[in-house]
Write an enzyme that holds these catalytic residues in place. Structure first.
Site, mmCIF file in Angstrom:
data_model
loop_
_atom_site.group_PDB
_atom_site.id
_atom_site.type_symbol
_atom_site.label_atom_id
_atom_site.label_comp_id
_atom_site.label_asym_id
_atom_site.label_seq_id
_atom_site.Cartn_x
_atom_site.Cartn_y
_atom_site.Cartn_z
ATOM 1 N N MET B 350 -2.771 7.973 -26.348
ATOM 2 C CA MET B 350 -3.151 9.379 -26.723
ATOM 3 C C MET B 350 -4.012 9.455 -28.002
ATOM 4 O O MET B 350 -3.837 8.524 -28.902
ATOM 5 C CB MET B 350 -1.888 10.128 -27.283
ATOM 6 C CG MET B 350 -1.155 10.607 -26.039
ATOM 7 S SD MET B 350 0.265 11.888 -26.588
ATOM 8 C CE MET B 350 1.207 11.689 -24.956
ATOM 9 N N ASP B 351 -4.969 10.245 -28.144
ATOM 10 C CA ASP B 351 -5.991 10.416 -29.303
ATOM 11 C C ASP B 351 -5.065 10.985 -30.399
ATOM 12 O O ASP B 351 -4.244 11.745 -30.139
ATOM 13 C CB ASP B 351 -7.005 11.170 -28.927
ATOM 14 C CG ASP B 351 -7.948 11.628 -30.091
ATOM 15 O OD1 ASP B 351 -8.369 12.530 -30.505
ATOM 16 O OD2 ASP B 351 -8.373 10.392 -30.889
ATOM 17 N N LYS B 352 -5.476 10.501 -31.689
ATOM 18 C CA LYS B 352 -4.595 10.977 -32.537
ATOM 19 C C LYS B 352 -4.777 12.518 -33.309
ATOM 20 O O LYS B 352 -4.137 13.530 -32.809
ATOM 21 C CB LYS B 352 -4.578 10.192 -33.833
ATOM 22 C CG LYS B 352 -3.654 10.543 -35.041
ATOM 23 C CD LYS B 352 -3.948 9.675 -36.342
ATOM 24 C CE LYS B 352 -5.239 9.913 -37.144
ATOM 25 N NZ LYS B 352 -5.343 11.190 -37.992
ATOM 26 N N THR B 355 -4.694 16.020 -30.893
ATOM 27 C CA THR B 355 -3.658 15.722 -29.747
ATOM 28 C C THR B 355 -2.320 15.491 -30.508
ATOM 29 O O THR B 355 -1.496 16.376 -30.087
ATOM 30 C CB THR B 355 -4.018 14.398 -28.900
ATOM 31 O OG1 THR B 355 -5.371 14.481 -28.626
ATOM 32 C CG2 THR B 355 -3.117 14.337 -27.801
#
Lengths: 246, 535
Positions: B350-352, B355
């Site tokens: 997951m992108d920080k 997201t």
């Protein structure tokens, strides 16, 4: 692709003129044919004749002397004819749209792959408008800088096409159906007395509206079209009577 | 840079030239073409039911047969066109099989069965189109991020606007304040803050000065940059990202690909068998070719029975239903291929920013460093006054914080931006005009003594180690450190725990942010694996 291939041996000016004609031809809303020309006209006429003959042949095989049967046959024939006109009008609209999209895709490809030639075409167009020298170069720089803008200029000015002006083919088909339906209703209303009167009324009204929309003279349009109707009706009536009774 | 008239060719070409985006149709009539295959298929289905009722249960079977013709028209014409084109290209596939079976059924006196085949086939095709259209509409937004023009700095210093594809490597381009960087380049003049949120996901702008590489697609915030182009438009960072996303979204689901491969072999086998039955059965069994006992009749019946209409309709229905149900629950799936991946995955990256976090900075505290004269509230009022003149995520965070504290900004004069560093102005505090500066460490330390510089540097490093972002305000001689944190999404911690425990998924966090910030967020959420400073 080199400049000679792109312009197919012609000069830039001749190429631009040819593209303009091609564009206007593709956009033309010519009822009765898909693209003007003897062969398309012959094929389209053959189609319409075939369907009418087929419908009438079916009609004649069912028609008897009573007015109720005649009315019913005319009604069912009208139903089939409305479906035909609606579908045909929609199809012509889609065929025209397909042609226009193909021209658009082709022009986009030209812009992406033949940029020097496109610049030359633009120069021809704007030189014709009176732009010269440094001002012309500035105009060309501005137009060539934006793909969207360049494509719009080429579509509208080189090919003479109008953007966002066509109605959807379904709408065209629906309007064709509506016109056919109204015409059929008027004729059927007059059927007990004289379908000819109803037909004259419909032809006169539609000719008048059409001429008014095109800003043409209304009275000559009415008279010519009603005259043509009289000629066609007379031919069928008198020739049929002659053929049947000698 | 934007055109004065709205784009009409962009959406048309970028979404696969659908009729609904035709530049030639009036905007009001384009909607008539929306989901036309699906409308046509559903109309056919309705007409088929109507026809069946009329033929089976009433004396108006003639009308029933007429409506059946309409079913063949709406549902049969498109498949007939596809089949004829496939045959012209010497291809035998499921389209050919279904069309042969459907139209062949008319010959054996079973037009209703043939119509049913066509309707199911049409509904299946329409649903596949609907799923593909959802994916393609997302691509249009992606293409709109790509600049099409750039300002070229010519040798004499003139600025000329050019299309990006006309610009070669080594050309000097000017990126003005507020513009999107059109091409990858290296800064040769100027300094500015560039927001790379569309490329890296990080909302906090990055300072770019001479010698720094700037990717295409970044948003230039306050300064003017002159770049030397390093990649053409076809090779730019943004073009590569768009290409990767497009390829991913155009991929067909695994089940669909399996069916496509199987269906060709199946269709060829069935048609070959049917032809064989027609020709060989009379020779082997002595039955006639024609008639209800004939080989042709039996072959056509075999063809109809072997048509895999259930399989054809089941696959797109399954995907479309899943996509629709997810959409109703706020989950946007860009195509059926995503579902395949979700069903098989064991790890999720997951992108920080944006997201796991909202991407919105939150001002947590204002730490005075060496306060002599002004209070933190006065510092906030001064900061807000200056930040109201800029467009920056930190400015937005300060403004929100000040409004929450019901702080009124001080009046100011002589506001000035120092691109890539910070802002400065003369703030009117009470009746005094006080010089103020706000920005990064490099900006503020230029105007303090060595001892203060040392203290400031040490304090800022300690704050960054905790994973916080900061901006420094110098109000007169007083120094204040504004601390910011990214806001975690509500419920994200619980969501991550659920994914890890109930779904047995390994969760990995990816970010272009500083490792200390990444560590703090990962720890707060409960993610063990993370990768920071990614480019």
């Amino acid at each position: 692709m080199c400049a000679k291939d792109h312009f197919e041996g012609k000069g830039a000016l001749e190429h631009v003129a040819q593209m303009k004609a091609k564009g206007m031809l593709s956009e033309a809303d010519i009822h009765g044919t898909e693209v003007p020309g003897p062969w398309p006209a012959a094929l389209d006429a053959a189609k319409e004749t075939a369907i009418v003959l087929l419908l009438f042949q079916t009609l004649f095989s069912l028609v008897q002397a009573s007015s109720w049967v005649t009315f019913t046959a005319a009604l069912t024939f009208s139903f089939g004819w409305i479906l035909w006109k609606m579908g045909r009008s929609a199809w012509l609209g889609w065929a025209r749209l397909e042609r226009l999209h193909r021209l658009l895709a082709q022009e986009k490809w030209e812009i992406e792959h033949n940029r020097p030639q496109e610049r030359e075409e633009l120069a021809v167009l704007y030189r014709a408008k009176g732009f010269e020298g440094e001002l012309l170069e500035d105009v060309l720089d501005v137009l060539m800088a934006d793909q969207e803008r360049l494509l719009r200029v080429m579509v509208e000015e080189e090919m003479g096409l109008s953007l966002q002006k066509q109605e959807h083919p379904l709408k065209q088909g629906l309007f064709a159906a509506l016109g056919s339906l109204i015409s059929a209703l008027i004729c059927l209303i007059f059927l007990p007395w004289s379908l000819l009167v109803g037909a004259i009324l419909v032809v006169a009204l539609s000719s008048a509206l059409s001429a008014h929309q095109l800003n043409n003279h209304v009275i000559p349009a009415i008279v010519w079209n009603v005259g043509l109707l009289a000629v066609a009706y007379g031919a069928v009536f008198f020739m049929t009577r002659y053929a049947l009774h000698g | 840079m934007a055109s004065s008239r709205p784009l009409i060719f962009g959406e048309y070409f970028e979404t696969g030239r659908p009729e609904t985006a035709s530049p030639f149709l009036t905007p009001t009539s384009r909607h008539l073409g929306h989901n036309l295959p699906l409308k046509s298929a559903l109309t056919s289905a309705f007409l088929l039911i109507f026809s069946f009722c009329l033929i089976q249960f009433t004396n108006a079977s003639d009308i029933g047969y007429f409506t059946l013709i309409l079913v063949y028209f709406f549902a049969g014409i498109p498949s007939l066109i596809d089949s004829v084109e496939d045959l012209a290209n010497m291809q035998i596939n499921i389209d050919v099989l279904m069309t042969l079976a459907a139209f062949g059924s008319v010959l054996i006196g079973s037009p209703l069965e043939g119509a049913l085949l066509l309707v199911l086939f049409a509904i299946s095709g329409a649903m596949e189109d609907a799923v593909e259209t959802k994916a393609k509409s997302a691509l249009s937004h992606l293409h709109s991020l790509r600049p099409t023009r750039a300002f070229v700095v010519e040798d004499e210093g003139h600025i000329v606007e050019r299309a990006v594809q006309d610009i070669t490597v080594g050309t000097h381009i000017r990126v003005k304040s507020g513009e999107v960087v059109p091409l990858d380049g290296t800064v040769i003049k100027g300094a500015s803050a560039v927001n790379l949120v569309h490329l890296t996901g990080e909302n906090l702008p990055v300072t770019k000065t001479v010698g720094d590489a700037v990717p295409a697609g970044g948003q230039n915030l306050e300064g003017s940059l002159t770049l030397s182009v390093t990649h053409t438009s076809a090779d730019s960072t943004l073009a590569r990202i768009i290409q990767l996303v497009t390829q991913a979204q155009e991929a067909r689901p695994k089940l669909q690909r399996w069916f496509d491969a199987l269906s060709k072999r199946y269709a060829t086998t069935i048609i070959t068998l049917a032809l064989s039955f027609t020709l060989l059965l009379p020779l082997v069994l002595g039955i006639p070719f024609f008639g209800t006992d004939g080989s042709l009749y039996r072959s056509l019946a075999f063809l109809i029975a072997a048509s895999p209409c259930a399989l054809i309709i089941a696959i797109p229905i399954a995907y479309l239903s899943a996509v629709s149900i997810c959409a109703k629950r706020g989950i946007l799936l860009k195509g059926g291929v995503v579902l395949d991946s979700l069903a098989r995955c064991h790890a999720m990256a997951m992108d920080k920013t944006g997201t796991l976090t909202t991407g919105q900075l939150r001002c947590t505290t204002i730490t005075p460093l060496n306060t002599l004269q002004y209070s933190p509230e006065q510092a906030l009022a001064a900061a807000q006054a200056m930040e109201l003149h800029t467009v920056h995520p930190i400015a937005e965070a300060i403004d929100r914080h000040a409004k929450k504290q019901k702080i009124t900004p001080f009046p100011l004069d002589h506001f000035k931006t120092v691109p890539g560093y910070g802002i400065q102005a003369d703030i009117h505090v009470d009746e005094d005009s006080v010089p103020a500066q706000m920005g990064n460490l490099a900006f503020i330390t230029r105007s303090v003594d060595a001892e203060t510089k040392q203290l400031l540097t040490t304090t800022c490093r300690a704050i960054e180690e905790q994973g916080e972002l900061l901006a420094i305000l110098k109000l007169g001689d007083d120094l204040f450190i504004f601390r910011f944190q990214d806001t975690l999404r509500p419920g994200i911690k619980e969501t991550i725990q659920t994914l890890k425990q109930h779904n047995d998924l390994q969760i990995i966090m990816l970010t272009g942010d500083h490792p200390s910030n990444a560590r703090a967020i990962a720890k707060a959420i409960g993610i063990d694996d993370y990768y920071a400073n990614l480019k």
